[in-house]
Design an enzyme around this catalytic site. Structure first.
Site, PDB file in Angstrom:
ATOM      1  N   TYR A 186      -2.675  10.864   0.729  1.00  0.00           N
ATOM      2  CA  TYR A 186      -3.145  10.675  -0.641  1.00  0.00           C
ATOM      3  C   TYR A 186      -3.059  11.985  -1.428  1.00  0.00           C
ATOM      4  O   TYR A 186      -2.722  11.988  -2.619  1.00  0.00           O
ATOM      5  CB  TYR A 186      -4.581  10.157  -0.632  1.00  0.00           C
ATOM      6  CG  TYR A 186      -4.723   8.693  -0.295  1.00  0.00           C
ATOM      7  CD1 TYR A 186      -5.034   7.750  -1.269  1.00  0.00           C
ATOM      8  CD2 TYR A 186      -4.539   8.238   1.010  1.00  0.00           C
ATOM      9  CE1 TYR A 186      -5.169   6.406  -0.965  1.00  0.00           C
ATOM     10  CE2 TYR A 186      -4.672   6.896   1.331  1.00  0.00           C
ATOM     11  CZ  TYR A 186      -4.979   5.988   0.341  1.00  0.00           C
ATOM     12  OH  TYR A 186      -5.100   4.657   0.650  1.00  0.00           O
ATOM     13  N   ASP A 240       0.839  -1.191   0.000  1.00  0.00           N
ATOM     14  CA  ASP A 240       0.000   0.000   0.000  1.00  0.00           C
ATOM     15  C   ASP A 240       0.887   1.258   0.000  1.00  0.00           C
ATOM     16  O   ASP A 240       1.824   1.338  -0.773  1.00  0.00           O
ATOM     17  CB  ASP A 240      -0.974  -0.039   1.189  1.00  0.00           C
ATOM     18  CG  ASP A 240      -2.121   0.944   1.030  1.00  0.00           C
ATOM     19  OD1 ASP A 240      -3.081   0.605   0.319  1.00  0.00           O
ATOM     20  OD2 ASP A 240      -2.049   2.054   1.577  1.00  0.00           O
ATOM     21  N   HIS A 273      -4.621  -7.894   0.212  1.00  0.00           N
ATOM     22  CA  HIS A 273      -3.956  -6.608   0.408  1.00  0.00           C
ATOM     23  C   HIS A 273      -3.262  -6.507   1.761  1.00  0.00           C
ATOM     24  O   HIS A 273      -2.247  -5.829   1.886  1.00  0.00           O
ATOM     25  CB  HIS A 273      -4.996  -5.496   0.257  1.00  0.00           C
ATOM     26  CG  HIS A 273      -4.428  -4.113   0.212  1.00  0.00           C
ATOM     27  ND1 HIS A 273      -3.688  -3.654  -0.845  1.00  0.00           N
ATOM     28  CD2 HIS A 273      -4.490  -3.092   1.100  1.00  0.00           C
ATOM     29  CE1 HIS A 273      -3.332  -2.398  -0.627  1.00  0.00           C
ATOM     30  NE2 HIS A 273      -3.800  -2.035   0.555  1.00  0.00           N
TER      31      HIS A 273
END
Length: 391
Positions: free
Chosen positions: A311, A181, A365
């Protein structure tokens, strides 16, 4: 660099406030639809909230977390929270190798607890003690007990600079890096910006913003690469709304999620279900206690807004490589079948020196939580020749 021991100690009134807020939830009406089709399932969310308010024992989770040696460091003016677990076996013939592992969203340093057992004490699991690591697991700036940066501009590249300074402050001039990630982006940035400090990086995810250096000398895109890019775009169109919101309007979303524990649980829990190899049954992989330990870290530290800020910063500084740029640092990649993207090896090899590639038999994930033994074996295998070379 100043480093101080740290223990988690959430105030009683904060725990009481959390439980009160959960019990006072104003549940959102919804048009009937198949479970999970349009997001977090209402029945599941009510069950989780009931457990969170009435049965989840934060103090037990806190004691478990505090079994990890934790610290706060002042790294170039940024306070960084990290756990530093040393190898179980040290002495002549057992030179543990330093490794920094970086988490992502919606994870935290907690997701590595089982992986650390495997990496720091391989002999306890039938492995070779010579494969042991000293492992540092920092909390990204703005996550958990690492406060948000004082100003904007901290993307994966600036985090990489912090990690090098942190590792040097701990006495590790050379080390390896691992991540998935957001942590994959930090690990790539470490290799790109600090090749003389980082012996190799191991990844279990490829950042979606990654674009390789494609030059006239390289082969045109293969059918597998075309398929990957099409599948990635299809996934973004249907599942990528969360990332677009994080990267464009994080403060709007943070105003809601920082005030509603059930909203926070919905936002995070839905991703654990969608991105893991759980077959639609969350508790086949994650216990309620593990899931709520991670969510509670976000709640008690009020970090959901600062976490989403990463982000925004990464959108402004994406993982794009230009011209004939290549990264020579050795790269290992473990591709888990339920990961959210599945790049072909050739796509990475356009930029990276890929020396190990493994198609994993299960997991998604959250590999460190889902398949810690499998991931640990891959990490040991990848760094085994590199640690010999570093001696």
């Amino acid at each position: 660099m100043q480093i101080d021991p740290f223990e988690i100690a959430i105030a009683d009134e904060d725990i009481d406030d959390l439980q009160r807020r959960i019990r006072a939830t104003r549940w959102a009406p919804a048009t009937p639809a198949p479970a999970w089709q349009q997001g977090a399932d209402g029945a599941w969310l009510r069950e989780l909230a009931t457990y969170w308010a009435g049965h989840f024992d934060w103090r037990a989770a806190e004691r478990r977390l505090n079994q990890l040696p934790q610290y706060l460091a002042d790294v170039r003016g940024q306070t960084v929270h990290f756990a530093h677990r040393r190898a179980a076996t040290v002495g002549p013939g057992f030179e543990a190798y330093p490794l920094v592992i970086t988490h992502g969203w919606p994870g935290s340093f907690f997701e590595f607890h089982a992986l650390l057992d495997q990496l720091c004490d391989p002999a306890a699991f039938g492995g070779d003690p010579a494969d042991a690591f000293h492992v540092v697991t920092p909390s990204l700036p703005g996550f958990a007990f690492s406060p948000a940066p004082a100003q904007g501009g901290t993307s994966a590249f600036q985090v990489a600079d912090l990690w090098v300074a942190l590792m040097r402050g701990l006495g590790y001039e050379r080390f390896g890096a691992q991540g998935g990630d957001l942590g994959a982006g930090v690990s790539i940035a470490l290799a790109a910006r600090h090749p003389h400090a980082v012996d190799g990086i191991h990844l279990n995810f490829l950042p979606s913003s990654y674009e390789p250096a494609i030059s006239a000398e390289q082969q045109p895109l293969s059918p597998a690469e075309h398929d990957y890019l099409r599948e990635k775009n299809d996934w973004v169109a249907l599942e990528g709304g969360y990332a677009h919101q994080h990267a464009t309007k994080p403060l709007t979303l943070a105003a809601s999620l920082n005030d509603s524990p059930v909203g926070l649980a919905a936002w995070i829990g839905e991703k654990f279900r969608a991105w893991s190899d759980c077959g639609g049954e969350l508790e086949s992989v994650f216990s309620k206690d593990d899931l709520l330990t991670n969510i509670s870290l976000y709640w008690f530290t009020q970090c959901i807004g600062p976490a989403m800020q990463m982000y925004w910063e990464n959108r402004l500084q994406p993982m794009r490589f230009s011209g004939a740029q290549r990264i020579d640092t050795p790269v290992g990649f473990a591709l888990f079948p339920k990961e959210i993207n599945h790049p072909p090896r050739s796509w990475l090899e356009r930029t990276f020196n890929v020396v190990q590639w493994s198609d994993m038999p299960g997991g998604g994930h959250f590999a460190a939580l889902e398949k810690p033994a499998l991931l640990a074996a891959e990490i040991r295998k990848f760094f085994r020749p590199l640690r010999r070379k570093a001696r």
